[in-house]
Design a protein around this motif. Structure first.
Motif, PDB file in Angstrom:
ATOM      1  N   LYS A 294      40.351  41.999  50.586  1.00 25.24           N
ATOM      2  CA  LYS A 294      41.308  43.002  50.112  1.00 25.24           C
ATOM      3  C   LYS A 294      40.742  44.411  50.300  1.00 25.24           C
ATOM      4  CE  LYS A 294      43.758  44.594  45.980  1.00 25.24           C
ATOM      5  NZ  LYS A 294      44.268  44.262  44.653  1.00 25.24           N
ATOM      6  N   SER A 295      39.480  44.578  49.933  1.00 21.31           N
ATOM      7  CA  SER A 295      38.833  45.882  50.054  1.00 21.31           C
ATOM      8  C   SER A 295      38.648  46.272  51.532  1.00 21.31           C
ATOM      9  CB  SER A 295      37.486  45.819  49.330  1.00 21.31           C
ATOM     10  OG  SER A 295      36.756  46.991  49.514  1.00 21.31           O
TER      11      SER A 295
ATOM     12  N   PRO B 278      31.564  48.952  51.461  1.00 20.85           N
ATOM     13  CA  PRO B 278      30.142  48.955  51.083  1.00 20.85           C
ATOM     14  C   PRO B 278      29.636  47.672  50.421  1.00 20.85           C
ATOM     15  CG  PRO B 278      31.430  49.958  49.347  1.00 20.85           C
ATOM     16  CD  PRO B 278      32.399  49.302  50.306  1.00 20.85           C
ATOM     17  N   PRO B 279      29.527  46.568  51.147  1.00 22.85           N
ATOM     18  CA  PRO B 279      29.076  45.329  50.507  1.00 22.85           C
ATOM     19  C   PRO B 279      27.585  45.356  50.171  1.00 22.85           C
ATOM     20  CG  PRO B 279      29.195  45.012  52.869  1.00 22.85           C
ATOM     21  CD  PRO B 279      29.757  46.376  52.589  1.00 22.85           C
TER      22      PRO B 279
ATOM     23  N   THR C  29      36.449  49.308  42.931  1.00 24.10           N
ATOM     24  CA  THR C  29      37.257  48.575  41.961  1.00 24.10           C
ATOM     25  C   THR C  29      37.145  49.215  40.572  1.00 24.10           C
ATOM     26  OG1 THR C  29      35.440  47.004  42.068  1.00 24.10           O
ATOM     27  CG2 THR C  29      37.478  46.365  43.120  1.00 24.10           C
TER      28      THR C  29
ATOM     29  N   GLY D  52      38.392  38.437  47.844  1.00 26.04           N
ATOM     30  CA  GLY D  52      38.485  39.726  47.152  1.00 26.04           C
ATOM     31  C   GLY D  52      37.943  40.848  48.020  1.00 26.04           C
ATOM     32  N   HIS D  53      36.835  40.572  48.691  1.00 30.30           N
ATOM     33  CA  HIS D  53      36.287  41.570  49.614  1.00 30.30           C
ATOM     34  C   HIS D  53      37.258  41.839  50.756  1.00 30.30           C
ATOM     35  CE1 HIS D  53      32.377  40.050  47.848  1.00 30.30           C
ATOM     36  NE2 HIS D  53      32.320  41.340  47.604  1.00 30.30           N
TER      37      HIS D  53
ATOM     38  N   ARG E  62      40.792  44.972  41.196  1.00 28.23           N
ATOM     39  CA  ARG E  62      40.235  43.942  42.066  1.00 28.23           C
ATOM     40  C   ARG E  62      41.209  42.777  42.172  1.00 28.23           C
ATOM     41  NH1 ARG E  62      35.117  43.081  40.939  1.00 28.23           N
ATOM     42  NH2 ARG E  62      34.984  40.932  41.573  1.00 28.23           N
ATOM     43  N   LEU E  63      41.045  42.015  43.225  1.00 26.22           N
ATOM     44  CA  LEU E  63      41.864  40.819  43.390  1.00 26.22           C
ATOM     45  C   LEU E  63      41.292  39.687  42.547  1.00 26.22           C
ATOM     46  CD1 LEU E  63      43.948  38.951  44.814  1.00 26.22           C
ATOM     47  CD2 LEU E  63      42.229  38.595  46.579  1.00 26.22           C
TER      48      LEU E  63
ATOM     49  N   PHE F  32      40.765  50.963  42.228  1.00 25.81           N
ATOM     50  CA  PHE F  32      41.947  50.090  42.246  1.00 25.81           C
ATOM     51  C   PHE F  32      41.578  48.751  41.610  1.00 25.81           C
ATOM     52  CE2 PHE F  32      41.091  46.908  45.587  1.00 25.81           C
ATOM     53  CZ  PHE F  32      39.925  47.439  46.134  1.00 25.81           C
TER      54      PHE F  32
ATOM     55  N   SER G  47      33.494  35.874  42.291  1.00 26.78           N
ATOM     56  CA  SER G  47      32.310  36.599  41.851  1.00 26.78           C
ATOM     57  C   SER G  47      31.153  35.969  42.613  1.00 26.78           C
ATOM     58  CB  SER G  47      32.132  36.433  40.348  1.00 26.78           C
ATOM     59  OG  SER G  47      30.758  36.308  40.036  1.00 26.78           O
ATOM     60  N   LYS G  48      30.408  36.822  43.293  1.00 25.71           N
ATOM     61  CA  LYS G  48      29.311  36.270  44.100  1.00 25.71           C
ATOM     62  C   LYS G  48      28.318  35.509  43.237  1.00 25.71           C
ATOM     63  CE  LYS G  48      28.758  40.211  46.264  1.00 25.71           C
ATOM     64  NZ  LYS G  48      28.232  41.290  47.124  1.00 25.71           N
ATOM     65  N   ARG G  49      28.145  35.999  42.008  1.00 30.81           N
ATOM     66  CA  ARG G  49      27.196  35.333  41.124  1.00 30.81           C
ATOM     67  C   ARG G  49      27.644  33.886  40.847  1.00 30.81           C
ATOM     68  NH1 ARG G  49      27.136  34.527  35.928  1.00 30.81           N
ATOM     69  NH2 ARG G  49      29.001  35.797  35.556  1.00 30.81           N
TER      70      ARG G  49
END
Ligand code: ATP
Ligand code: MG
Length: 592
Positions: free
Chosen positions: A69-70, A56-57, A254, A66-67, A283-284, A281, A292-294
């Motif tokens: 991984k998900s 769910p992005p 996460t 990181g995404h 996060r990576l 779980f 971090s997208k920010r």
């Protein structure tokens, strides 16, 4: 709705058997706490034996490792248990979300090798349904319109040690709430004038349960629904209900959402609808970079990198441009596994997975990054030989190619030392080396620039008896160098990358400064007069090679008919670098 366990005993047994045999046949499948939960659910026939996950992005940036991984986890679970995985955009914040991000995310998930088939969804598809759910909660006395300001709401919420206070609007009548909520939707009010809140418990030990906001007024154009809505659901109200609508069984997220789980469960219980299990779980976190997208957006917007797909970025598009393969990323995700505790994974592991994959796949070629001219005085001036070179010793099916050899060559500046240190077996005055696929040469003379004293050219002799593959090729020397024939070489630009951040943890900074203080000023080095073998003519963006002795490289998308541009994807392990480092540290000399 709880799935009632009304099945006859024997069919339950059958199911148990099925799960067990599935376990056996998939002995290579990783085992972890999430799979344990799923296998337990399968054995009790919870969710009628289904496994349905989702990725769910939020389309507010590009996907990063990181995404991945998900993605690997969610799609991987579905594949392992014969279930499904949806791609769902969590698009509930129109001020930060854009169609550009949606497109990049779709491209990246597909490139990683996953297929959601027809199950592409958007939380915004459910706005009508979510609105109805909200109305239902108002009617049940479980939600109310609050007219406190954002600051007041924060103040009333209390703290971890202090209970919150109830809003003076908390006990509005159902009719008044319905009327105000309808008018919020109709656009009668300014942003922030009212919110819809769940009526739970202002004294709860879990701050998320202190009457969380469900809807806010936002007069903003949404990338899909346009101006149809001026109220938007909050993440916590949208996410679980979207999961429920899609029939998700295991909603994996996460750890930071652990404290939201009671709220996730509360909404579903109050609405009495299909209730997926949220599982959290760790996060990576990856060393020497930020996930971090920010923060990544900040690097892009403030010009520290050249865009989301800058090859130094940990984004999927950056890794792709850098030369990463989907297989390497998937393999990395499998190796790190899933856990319940946060940790930092060394980026060296990611690079290791990449080398492993490229070693099998990349065609070997010769390129010289910092050229030094070598003239072989006893080689005929007008002669060119086409030498046979193997494309990949790891995979003979990749065949061979011809590499031209002639009197004037380039070797790497680093491969020559006028005064060789101990254990330096490469070229030096009077010293011999083998040229890969070619002959043994000996350095006879050094030409220097008169003014600077810099070595500008070497003169060498070759031994015609020592041709590689020939009858008398057996003579041993201690080093084999790569080279490129001057007359046949192509010019290229090569971009060398290093870690984006100097510290393993970029957030480790002094007070008052931020992660950008740890940016590596030397993360990019551009070499503009490299020489590559002529077989690289016409190489296409994305093509991957091993430049012998140097590392893995790929053709960058900046390549044009006029200019070849390569990215160094990852270096090869260089034993000399290690020896030199050890020597230097033993002698206590500073590192150059
Ligand atoms: P960021 O922290 O980078 O802004 P996010 O969590 O806000 O990421 P989403 O688009 O909401 O980004 O993430 C989509 C999914 O990917 C979520 O399920 C989220 O938990 C997961 N995810 C995000 N970052 C990581 C990470 N570093 N490791 C594992 N999963 C992650
Ligand atoms: Mg998020």
């Amino acid at each position: 709705m709880k799935s009632p366990n009304t099945e006859p005993e024997n069919s339950k047994k059958k199911n148990e058997k099925k799960t067990k045999s599935m376990k056996k046949t998939n002995s290579t499948r990783p085992s972890d706490f999430i799979r344990d939960i799923i296998e337990e659910d399968l054995s009790t026939n919870k969710y009628e034996g289904r496994v349905h996950t989702r990725f769910p992005p939020e389309p507010n940036g590009y996907l990063h490792i990181g995404h991945a991984k998900s993605i690997c986890l969610n799609f991987g679970l579905a594949a392992d248990y014969g279930g499904f995985c949806n791609l769902r955009f969590d698009d509930t914040n129109p001020t930060k979300e854009q169609a550009e991000y949606v497109e990049s995310i779709i491209e990246d998930v597909r490139w990683l090798g996953f297929d959601w088939e027809e199950r592409l969804f958007f939380a915004s598809d459910y706005y009508d349904k979510l609105y109805q759910y909200a109305v239902q909660l108002i009617k049940d006395g479980k939600a109310y319109v609050d007219s406190l300001s954002a600051d007041e709401i924060r103040e009333y919420r209390g703290t971890l040690t202090q209970p919150g206070r109830e809003s003076p609007h908390r006990n509005r009548s159902v009719e008044e709430n319905l009327n105000l909520f309808e008018r919020m939707r109709a656009g009668e009010f300014e942003d922030g004038a009212h919110v819809l809140r769940a009526k739970i418990d202002m004294a709860s030990g879990n701050l998320n349960l202190r009457d969380p906001v469900m809807y806010r007024i936002l007069h903003a154009t949404h990338h899909r629904t346009g101006d149809k809505w001026c109220i938007y659901p909050m993440y916590d109200f949208a996410h679980g209900q979207s999961d429920s609508i899609e029939g998700i069984t295991h909603s994996i997220c996460t750890l930071e959402f652990e404290d939201h789980r009671p709220l996730y469960d509360w909404f579903l219980d109050q609405l009495n609808i299909h209730h997926p299990q949220q599982i959290e779980f760790a996060r990576l976190n990856l060393s020497h970079t930020v996930l971090s997208k920010r923060k990544l957006l900040q690097l892009v917007e403030e010009g520290y990198v050249k865009g989301w797909d800058d090859p130094r970025m940990p984004t999927i598009s950056g890794l792709r441009r850098r030369g990463y393969t989907p297989e390497a990323i998937r393999n990395f995700c499998e190796r790190i596994g899933v856990a319940k505790r946060d940790s930092i994974v060394d980026i060296a592991l990611l690079e290791h997975c990449l080398r492993e994959d490229l070693n099998k796949k990349a065609m070997r070629v010769m390129a010289v990054l910092r050229p030094l001219r070598v003239v072989i005085d006893n080689y005929p001036e007008d002669q060119t030989e086409e030498l046979e070179a193997i494309n990949n010793p790891e995979d003979v099916s990749m065949g061979t190619r011809k590499v031209p050899f002639s009197r004037v060559l380039f070797i790497e500046q680093d491969d020559f030392r006028e005064v060789p240190p101990k254990k330096f077996f490469r070229l030096a005055p009077g010293q011999e080396v083998r040229l890969k696929h070619a002959y043994i040469i000996r350095c006879e003379r050094v030409v220097k620039d008169e003014k600077t004293g810099e070595v500008v050219e070497l003169h060498a002799s070759f031994d015609p008896e020592t041709k590689s593959g020939g009858a008398k090729a057996g003579r041993k020397v201690k080093a084999t160098l790569h080279w490129v024939s001057s007359a046949h070489s192509l010019e290229a630009e090569v971009r060398l990358y290093d870690h984006l951040f100097l510290k393993a943890n970029p957030d480790d900074v002094e007070e008052g400064s931020d992660f950008k203080a740890n940016l590596n000023p030397n993360s990019l080095e551009i070499l503009t007069s490299c020489k590559v073998e002529p077989n690289l003519a016409g190489a296409k963006p994305g093509n991957k090679y091993q430049f012998l002795r140097l590392g893995y490289f790929c053709v960058d998308s900046d390549t044009s008919d006029e200019k070849l541009v390569f990215n160094r994807t990852v270096s090869l392990y260089d034993p000399w670098a290690k020896i030199e480092k050890e020597q230097l540290s033993r002698s206590g000399a500073p590192r150059s």
